[in-house]
Design an enzyme around this catalytic site. Structure first.
Site, PDB file in Angstrom:
ATOM      1  N   ASP A 113     -35.855  31.479  53.344  1.00 37.44           N
ATOM      2  CA  ASP A 113     -35.332  31.649  51.987  1.00 37.44           C
ATOM      3  C   ASP A 113     -34.106  30.763  51.833  1.00 37.44           C
ATOM      4  OD1 ASP A 113     -35.988  34.194  49.854  1.00 37.44           O
ATOM      5  OD2 ASP A 113     -34.206  32.989  49.463  1.00 37.44           O
ATOM      6  N   GLU A 172     -52.350  38.123  45.764  1.00 41.59           N
ATOM      7  CA  GLU A 172     -52.036  39.482  46.232  1.00 41.59           C
ATOM      8  C   GLU A 172     -52.275  40.475  45.099  1.00 41.59           C
ATOM      9  OE1 GLU A 172     -49.434  41.254  44.887  1.00 41.59           O
ATOM     10  OE2 GLU A 172     -48.775  39.609  43.589  1.00 41.59           O
ATOM     11  N   LYS A 193     -53.655  55.903  31.234  1.00 39.53           N
ATOM     12  CA  LYS A 193     -52.607  56.814  30.811  1.00 39.53           C
ATOM     13  C   LYS A 193     -51.884  56.194  29.623  1.00 39.53           C
ATOM     14  CE  LYS A 193     -49.344  60.101  32.561  1.00 39.53           C
ATOM     15  NZ  LYS A 193     -48.487  59.987  31.398  1.00 39.53           N
ATOM     16  N   CYS A 248     -45.620  41.732  36.609  1.00 39.54           N
ATOM     17  CA  CYS A 248     -46.957  41.102  36.649  1.00 39.54           C
ATOM     18  C   CYS A 248     -47.706  41.112  35.328  1.00 39.54           C
ATOM     19  CB  CYS A 248     -47.803  41.779  37.719  1.00 39.54           C
ATOM     20  SG  CYS A 248     -47.223  41.425  39.371  1.00 39.54           S
ATOM     21  N   LYS A 296     -46.350  38.939  32.401  1.00 35.89           N
ATOM     22  CA  LYS A 296     -46.346  37.511  32.750  1.00 35.89           C
ATOM     23  C   LYS A 296     -47.785  36.981  32.870  1.00 35.89           C
ATOM     24  CE  LYS A 296     -45.038  36.489  37.081  1.00 35.89           C
ATOM     25  NZ  LYS A 296     -45.927  35.661  37.866  1.00 35.89           N
ATOM     26  N   LYS A 307     -41.274  51.520  35.564  1.00 35.55           N
ATOM     27  CA  LYS A 307     -42.093  52.648  36.019  1.00 35.55           C
ATOM     28  C   LYS A 307     -41.269  53.423  37.043  1.00 35.55           C
ATOM     29  CE  LYS A 307     -44.607  50.550  39.890  1.00 35.55           C
ATOM     30  NZ  LYS A 307     -45.899  50.306  40.497  1.00 35.55           N
TER      31      LYS A 307
HETATM   32  C1  UDX Z   1     -49.366  45.689  38.862  1.00 32.09           C
HETATM   33  C2  UDX Z   1     -50.763  45.875  39.472  1.00 32.09           C
HETATM   34  O1  UDX Z   1     -51.056  47.276  39.576  1.00 32.09           O
HETATM   35  C3  UDX Z   1     -50.870  45.184  40.822  1.00 32.09           C
HETATM   36  O2  UDX Z   1     -52.187  45.290  41.319  1.00 32.09           O
HETATM   37  C4  UDX Z   1     -50.490  43.706  40.651  1.00 32.09           C
HETATM   38  O3  UDX Z   1     -50.580  43.010  41.854  1.00 32.09           O
HETATM   39  C5  UDX Z   1     -49.073  43.592  40.060  1.00 32.09           C
HETATM   40  O4  UDX Z   1     -49.040  44.307  38.814  1.00 32.09           O
HETATM   41  P1  UDX Z   1     -46.985  46.883  39.111  1.00 32.09           P
HETATM   42  O5  UDX Z   1     -46.511  45.969  38.043  1.00 32.09           O
HETATM   43  O6  UDX Z   1     -46.148  47.103  40.309  1.00 32.09           O
HETATM   44  O7  UDX Z   1     -48.419  46.403  39.661  1.00 32.09           O
HETATM   45  O8  UDX Z   1     -47.168  48.334  38.456  1.00 32.09           O
HETATM   46  P2  UDX Z   1     -48.314  49.286  37.914  1.00 32.09           P
HETATM   47  O9  UDX Z   1     -48.223  50.563  38.624  1.00 32.09           O
HETATM   48  O10 UDX Z   1     -49.625  48.625  37.881  1.00 32.09           O
HETATM   49  O11 UDX Z   1     -47.809  49.544  36.400  1.00 32.09           O
HETATM   50  C6  UDX Z   1     -47.576  48.489  35.486  1.00 32.09           C
HETATM   51  C7  UDX Z   1     -47.166  49.044  34.138  1.00 32.09           C
HETATM   52  O12 UDX Z   1     -48.260  49.674  33.482  1.00 32.09           O
HETATM   53  C8  UDX Z   1     -46.051  50.101  34.182  1.00 32.09           C
HETATM   54  O13 UDX Z   1     -45.123  49.843  33.156  1.00 32.09           O
HETATM   55  C9  UDX Z   1     -46.781  51.417  33.939  1.00 32.09           C
HETATM   56  O14 UDX Z   1     -45.957  52.381  33.322  1.00 32.09           O
HETATM   57  C10 UDX Z   1     -47.892  50.958  33.012  1.00 32.09           C
HETATM   58  N1  UDX Z   1     -49.084  51.832  33.062  1.00 32.09           N
HETATM   59  C11 UDX Z   1     -49.847  51.884  34.190  1.00 32.09           C
HETATM   60  C12 UDX Z   1     -49.446  52.573  31.939  1.00 32.09           C
HETATM   61  O15 UDX Z   1     -48.779  52.523  30.902  1.00 32.09           O
HETATM   62  N2  UDX Z   1     -50.581  53.335  31.992  1.00 32.09           N
HETATM   63  C13 UDX Z   1     -51.362  53.402  33.106  1.00 32.09           C
HETATM   64  O16 UDX Z   1     -52.381  54.109  33.061  1.00 32.09           O
HETATM   65  C14 UDX Z   1     -50.980  52.663  34.238  1.00 32.09           C
END
Ligand code: UDX
Length: 433
Positions: free
Chosen positions: A30, A147, A252, A261, A264, A321
């Site tokens: 890094d 990933e 949900k 993620c 973007k 989250k």
């Molecule tokens: C996500 C993907 O799950 C992962 O596979 C990828 O590699 C990176 O992006 P992450 O961003 O860490 O991971 O969180 P995730 O738990 O997927 O939630 C993303 C967002 O969606 C959160 O703001 C969460 O509150 C929202 N969400 C998720 C909902 O509003 N409803 C749902 O049912 C699920």
């Protein structure tokens, strides 16, 4: 095998630690001196379950350095796990990826396999390979290895992954990658290993993330419609979920998705589609629905309180989250801005992300370490993140501490019955109020 990993952010560090856990010798590179120092003292800059534990457990074969030359020279495989932030127009900024490639070119003296872990637009692996091999005496093969880890479960998501996707365009790097991941395809992990062409591998990542984001936007749109027709989204999703083709995950309803993620990756794919004259209409709808959804409660508040100026509001939950202090694209941000723009006095609470928010947010708000304090004398309160502390907070306290107990719940933390019983004015997403 000897592996170097460029970038010790979420993706880079978790990848490195997991590769060490399955027996490889890993050196993490890094440019951030503080971060490297911290890692050398076996402390992780991010909180992820098992991460520090595995750093300690494998400390004899995982190292951290600023000296990229030596690291790249000695490695058989070099992973690139640096950030690909979003540009203003939604496209992915690949400056960090190319910066690492330049350093690799200037360091190594033997043929190498370069693995791109960062999420990059389709075709980037081809471009990177061309860039690396241009006027080079040695040969670089580039492999795409997206990933799929989610924050909070990153180590588990990597070791017990749903699948390993590897895209290669030549036999040599295909074999090297199979060898690298062999331990993960066996007991106790048993991860399915999918080998494919590079562009398909790049596409798998976007198609997967954008599909999950689409699922969320779809259910949010259905939830909004449920409100119009008097249905309850909890009952509707329960009814849907018994169809195994639909399943019960990522359905949900709430105040919209955030994080590093989904926002973007949806924008990047949409941008790419447009640039190729092939607009992805479902992806565009996903983005648009999410943008509007994030302000759904704010719009409702404006109806209930036509004159917002001078009102007092609490925002409960700041991170995108639960289980993380990550604030990127968190619905709390736009909502706090909205309230401040209307002259509302805002107090905020989050069990983990308070300090991080304080250090980056410049506008004047009140920071509170308890929910009791945040909602004191408020005209209304928003729930933005379903932290355990928030979900389990006694509903009666809203009536006890607030000036008027108006609760706008963006994560459907309470049942309608419980809210009625507590005699508060409760508005949630997709359910009768
Ligand atoms: C996500 C993907 O799950 C992962 O596979 C990828 O590699 C990176 O992006 P992450 O961003 O860490 O991971 O969180 P995730 O738990 O997927 O939630 C993303 C967002 O969606 C959160 O703001 C969460 O509150 C929202 N969400 C998720 C909902 O509003 N409803 C749902 O049912 C699920």
């Amino acid at each position: 095998m000897k592996v170097a990993v460029a970038g010790t952010g979420y993706v880079g560090l978790v990848t490195a630690v997991c590769l060490a856990e399955i027996g490889h010798t890993v050196i993490c590179v890094d440019v951030d001196q503080e971060k490297i120092k911290m890692l050398q003292s076996l402390k992780s800059p991010i909180y992820e379950k098992n991460l520090e534990e595995f750093m300690k457990k494998n400390k004899d074969h995982i190292f951290y350095t600023l000296d990229y030359k030596k690291a790249y020279q000695e490695a058989e495989i070099i992973f690139i796990g640096v950030g690909t932030p979003e540009r203003y127009d939604g496209s992915a900024n690949l400056d960090y990826v190319y910066h690492v490639c330049e350093q690799i070119k200037g360091s190594v003296t033997a043929d190498k396999t370069i693995v791109i872990k960062s999420t990059v637009p389709i075709g980037t692996n081809d471009e990177v390979e061309k860039f690396l091999n241009k006027e080079s005496k040695i040969h670089f093969s580039v492999a795409s290895n997206p990933e799929f880890l989610a924050q909070g479960t990153a180590v588990h998501d990597t070791l017990y992954a749903s699948r390993i996707v590897v895209g290669t365009n030549d036999e040599k790097s295909k074999k090297i990658m199979e060898q690298l991941y062999l331990p993960l395809t066996k007991e106790p992990y048993n991860v399915p290993y999918l080998s494919m062409n590079r562009r398909s591998a790049e596409m798998v990542k976007y198609a997967s993330n954008d599909f999950l984001a689409l699922k969320i936007s779809y259910i949010n749109e259905i939830a909004n419609f449920c409100e119009k027709v008097g249905a309850n989204i909890d009952e509707v999703t329960r009814g849907m979920s018994y169809d195994s083709r639909i399943g019960n995950q990522f359905l949900k309803a709430g105040i919209g998705y955030g994080g590093s993620c989904f926002p973007k990756d949806t924008k990047a794919l949409h941008w790419l589609g447009k640039s190729l004259d092939c607009e992805l209409k479902t992806v565009n709808a996903t983005i648009e629905i999410n943008r509007i959804q994030k302000l759904k409660l704010a719009q409702k508040v404006k109806e209930d309180f036509p004159n917002l100026k001078g009102k007092k509001a609490a925002v409960l939950g700041l991170s995108f989250k639960p289980g993380t202090d990550d604030l990127r694209e968190a619905p709390s941000l736009v909502n706090i801005d909205f309230l401040l723009d209307y002259g509302v006095n805002v107090s905020v609470y989050d069990p983990v992300a308070l300090d991080k928010f304080k250090s980056s947010y410049k506008r004047k708000i009140k920071y509170c370490t308890t929910i009791d304090e945040a909602i004191q004398d408020c005209d209304f309160a928003f729930i933005m993140t379903e932290w355990k502390e928030i979900k389990e907070y006694d509903l009666n306290h809203y009536r006890k501490y607030m000036k008027t107990p108006f609760l706008y719940d963006g994560r459907n933390c309470y049942s309608i019955e419980a809210a009625k019983k507590a005699k508060i004015k409760y508005y949630s997403i997709g359910r009768p109020s």
